[in-house]
Scaffold this motif. Sequence first.
Motif, mmCIF file in Angstrom:
data_model
loop_
_atom_site.group_PDB
_atom_site.id
_atom_site.type_symbol
_atom_site.label_atom_id
_atom_site.label_comp_id
_atom_site.label_asym_id
_atom_site.label_seq_id
_atom_site.Cartn_x
_atom_site.Cartn_y
_atom_site.Cartn_z
ATOM 1 N N LEU A 67 10.343 11.575 4.838
ATOM 2 C CA LEU A 67 10.570 10.266 4.243
ATOM 3 C C LEU A 67 12.051 10.059 3.927
ATOM 4 C CD1 LEU A 67 9.208 7.673 3.032
ATOM 5 C CD2 LEU A 67 9.141 8.917 0.859
ATOM 6 N N LEU A 68 12.596 8.919 4.394
ATOM 7 C CA LEU A 68 13.961 8.535 4.026
ATOM 8 C C LEU A 68 13.969 7.625 2.813
ATOM 9 C CD1 LEU A 68 15.976 7.820 7.310
ATOM 10 C CD2 LEU A 68 15.926 9.884 5.908
ATOM 11 N N ARG A 69 13.149 6.582 2.853
ATOM 12 C CA ARG A 69 13.099 5.678 1.702
ATOM 13 C C ARG A 69 11.806 4.875 1.733
ATOM 14 N NH1 ARG A 69 16.643 2.759 5.159
ATOM 15 N NH2 ARG A 69 15.991 0.610 5.543
ATOM 16 N N ASN A 70 11.418 4.423 0.557
ATOM 17 C CA ASN A 70 10.245 3.565 0.406
ATOM 18 C C ASN A 70 10.644 2.409 -0.498
ATOM 19 O OD1 ASN A 70 7.520 2.707 0.575
ATOM 20 N ND2 ASN A 70 7.128 3.615 -1.429
ATOM 21 N N VAL B 190 0.863 -1.177 0.000
ATOM 22 C CA VAL B 190 0.000 0.000 0.000
ATOM 23 C C VAL B 190 0.896 1.223 0.000
ATOM 24 C CG1 VAL B 190 -1.891 -1.128 1.221
ATOM 25 C CG2 VAL B 190 -0.103 0.038 2.525
ATOM 26 N N GLN B 191 0.332 2.392 -0.211
ATOM 27 C CA GLN B 191 1.131 3.612 -0.281
ATOM 28 C C GLN B 191 1.365 4.187 1.116
ATOM 29 O OE1 GLN B 191 -1.266 5.768 -3.254
ATOM 30 N NE2 GLN B 191 0.533 5.693 -4.571
ATOM 31 N N ILE B 192 2.104 3.439 1.904
ATOM 32 C CA ILE B 192 2.347 3.865 3.284
ATOM 33 C C ILE B 192 3.226 5.112 3.334
ATOM 34 C CG2 ILE B 192 4.486 2.598 3.789
ATOM 35 C CD1 ILE B 192 1.403 2.586 6.051
ATOM 36 N N GLU B 193 3.946 5.397 2.219
ATOM 37 C CA GLU B 193 4.793 6.596 2.211
ATOM 38 C C GLU B 193 3.981 7.873 2.364
ATOM 39 O OE1 GLU B 193 3.841 5.934 -2.169
ATOM 40 O OE2 GLU B 193 4.319 4.709 -0.404
ATOM 41 N N LYS B 194 2.674 7.794 2.153
ATOM 42 C CA LYS B 194 1.814 8.951 2.331
ATOM 43 C C LYS B 194 1.393 9.156 3.791
ATOM 44 C CE LYS B 194 0.006 9.029 -2.383
ATOM 45 N NZ LYS B 194 -1.198 9.016 -3.253
ATOM 46 N N THR B 195 1.917 8.288 4.667
ATOM 47 C CA THR B 195 1.691 8.473 6.097
ATOM 48 C C THR B 195 2.300 9.803 6.541
ATOM 49 O OG1 THR B 195 1.634 6.104 6.595
ATOM 50 C CG2 THR B 195 2.290 7.571 8.380
ATOM 51 N N THR B 196 1.622 10.513 7.422
ATOM 52 C CA THR B 196 2.166 11.726 8.023
ATOM 53 C C THR B 196 2.418 11.463 9.500
ATOM 54 O OG1 THR B 196 -0.039 12.619 8.490
ATOM 55 C CG2 THR B 196 0.996 13.244 6.398
ATOM 56 N N ALA B 197 3.514 12.025 10.032
ATOM 57 C CA ALA B 197 3.868 11.756 11.430
ATOM 58 C C ALA B 197 4.555 12.967 12.045
ATOM 59 C CB ALA B 197 4.767 10.528 11.522
ATOM 60 N N THR B 198 4.369 13.119 13.342
ATOM 61 C CA THR B 198 4.946 14.220 14.106
ATOM 62 C C THR B 198 5.661 13.676 15.326
ATOM 63 O OG1 THR B 198 3.147 15.694 13.423
ATOM 64 C CG2 THR B 198 4.440 16.374 15.326
ATOM 65 N N VAL C 39 5.133 10.108 19.514
ATOM 66 C CA VAL C 39 5.013 9.959 18.060
ATOM 67 C C VAL C 39 3.535 9.896 17.712
ATOM 68 C CG1 VAL C 39 5.497 8.506 16.068
ATOM 69 C CG2 VAL C 39 7.226 8.762 17.876
ATOM 70 N N ILE C 40 3.125 10.768 16.812
ATOM 71 C CA ILE C 40 1.735 10.819 16.354
ATOM 72 C C ILE C 40 1.736 10.598 14.845
ATOM 73 C CG2 ILE C 40 -0.358 12.221 16.254
ATOM 74 C CD1 ILE C 40 0.905 13.944 18.505
ATOM 75 N N TYR C 41 0.956 9.663 14.358
ATOM 76 C CA TYR C 41 0.951 9.437 12.916
ATOM 77 C C TYR C 41 -0.444 9.123 12.395
ATOM 78 C CZ TYR C 41 1.124 4.420 14.063
ATOM 79 O OH TYR C 41 0.860 3.165 14.546
ATOM 80 N N THR C 42 -0.622 9.403 11.107
ATOM 81 C CA THR C 42 -1.874 9.141 10.416
ATOM 82 C C THR C 42 -1.589 8.288 9.190
ATOM 83 O OG1 THR C 42 -2.779 11.267 11.143
ATOM 84 C CG2 THR C 42 -3.889 10.167 9.318
ATOM 85 N N LEU C 43 -2.228 7.132 9.094
ATOM 86 C CA LEU C 43 -2.034 6.218 7.972
ATOM 87 C C LEU C 43 -2.778 6.719 6.731
ATOM 88 C CD1 LEU C 43 -2.429 2.840 9.893
ATOM 89 C CD2 LEU C 43 -0.301 3.931 9.149
ATOM 90 N N PRO C 44 -2.452 6.159 5.557
ATOM 91 C CA PRO C 44 -3.072 6.633 4.302
ATOM 92 C C PRO C 44 -4.599 6.564 4.288
ATOM 93 C CG PRO C 44 -1.164 5.287 3.815
ATOM 94 C CD PRO C 44 -1.396 5.160 5.286
#
Length: 325
Positions: A87-90, A62-70, A119-124
Motif C-alpha cells: 500500500l502506498l496511500r489510501n 469501502v475498505q479497499i486498502e484491504k485488497t491483496t494483489a500479486t 496482476v492478480i488481486y482479491t477485493l475485500p
Amino acid sequence: MKKFFYSFYIFLIATIALKCMPVAALEKSFTSGNYTVKVNYNDKSKPGDAVFVRLSFLHPLVQIEKTTATLELYLDEKRLDKTEFYLLRNDSSTSKTVFLAGIPLSSWWSSKNNYSLKVIYTLPDGTHSDFSLPFALEYKEFISETIPLDSRNTSIKTDTSSTRMQQINKLNAILGTINKENVYQTTSYIPPTSATRRTSYFADRRVYTYTDGNSSTSLHYGTDYGIPTGSTVKSCAAGRVVMAEDRISTGWSVVIEHLPGLYSLYYHMSKLEVKEGDIVKAGTLIGLSGATGLATGPHLHWEMRLNMSAVNPDYFTTDFTCASE
C-alpha cells in the motif's frame, strides 16, 4: 477474467521509465460498474533494470486498502518471478487507494517481446480477478573487463574467514527483509555524488586475476564513481539507515532502506556521517568517499538492490514508480 460481485473499469496506461525519452501511452479498458482500477507501468525495460506497476483503485467508501494483489512476470508460459503489492496511500476524500510492486530484471536475460506481466488481486469481499499486461525487454550490451589484484586485494577477495562470512550473511538478511509499511520516497531518486566520471558500470562482466596466478569471474553489482578520497557522499533518496559499519570487502559501508525490499548501498568510504536507525532525506550527507575494503583506488561504489537482486542504479533516477498519472 473471472466474474465477480463488484463490477469495475480497468484502465491501463503504460509509461516508459527511461530518462529524457518520450512516453508512449498504452491504454486498455474493461467497462462494467462502480469500480475503476488504473494501472501505470513501464511496458519496456532493459536487462538489469526493473519493472514497477502502480495499481490504483477508485472506489466508493469501502475498505479497499484491504485488497491483496500479486505481480508476476512471465516469459511465454513460464513464470520468472513474482512479488506482492504494498500500500502506498489510501485517500478517503477522493476514494482512491494506490498500491505498488516492482520486479528486478536479470542482466543475463536477452531482449525479447514475448514477456508479459500478470496482476492478480482479491477485493475485500473475497472477489478474485486477474489481468495481463504486455511487456518487452530491450537490447543492452554490457562491458567486460579484466582487473589484476595486488596482494592486499587478492587477500580480501579470497578471504573465507568466519568474520567475512558473517558479514555477508548479515547483509543478505537485511536485503531480504521486506517491510511493507516502510515507504519513504516514491519520486525519482538522485545520484549520490555530483561527479560524472564513472570508472565502472552496472553489470560489467569482470575477471579478477590474483597474485598466485588464479582468477575468478563475477558481475559488478553497482556503479563506480572515480572521486578523490574525502568527497561528499549523499543519500540518493529518503529512507532509513539499516547498516553503517566497516566490512572486510566493502570497507566503510552504508545501506539505506527506501521502499519495501528496495535498498541503496554505498561502499569504500573513508568516513561515515550516519548511524544505523537514522532517517535521511534525498541529499543528506552520509559519508566521505575513500578506498577502504577491496579497492584499486579512491572511488564510490553505488548499488541498488530490489528484492535482493542488484538492479541498475540509473533506473531509479527516472520516474520508476510511474507516479505521473
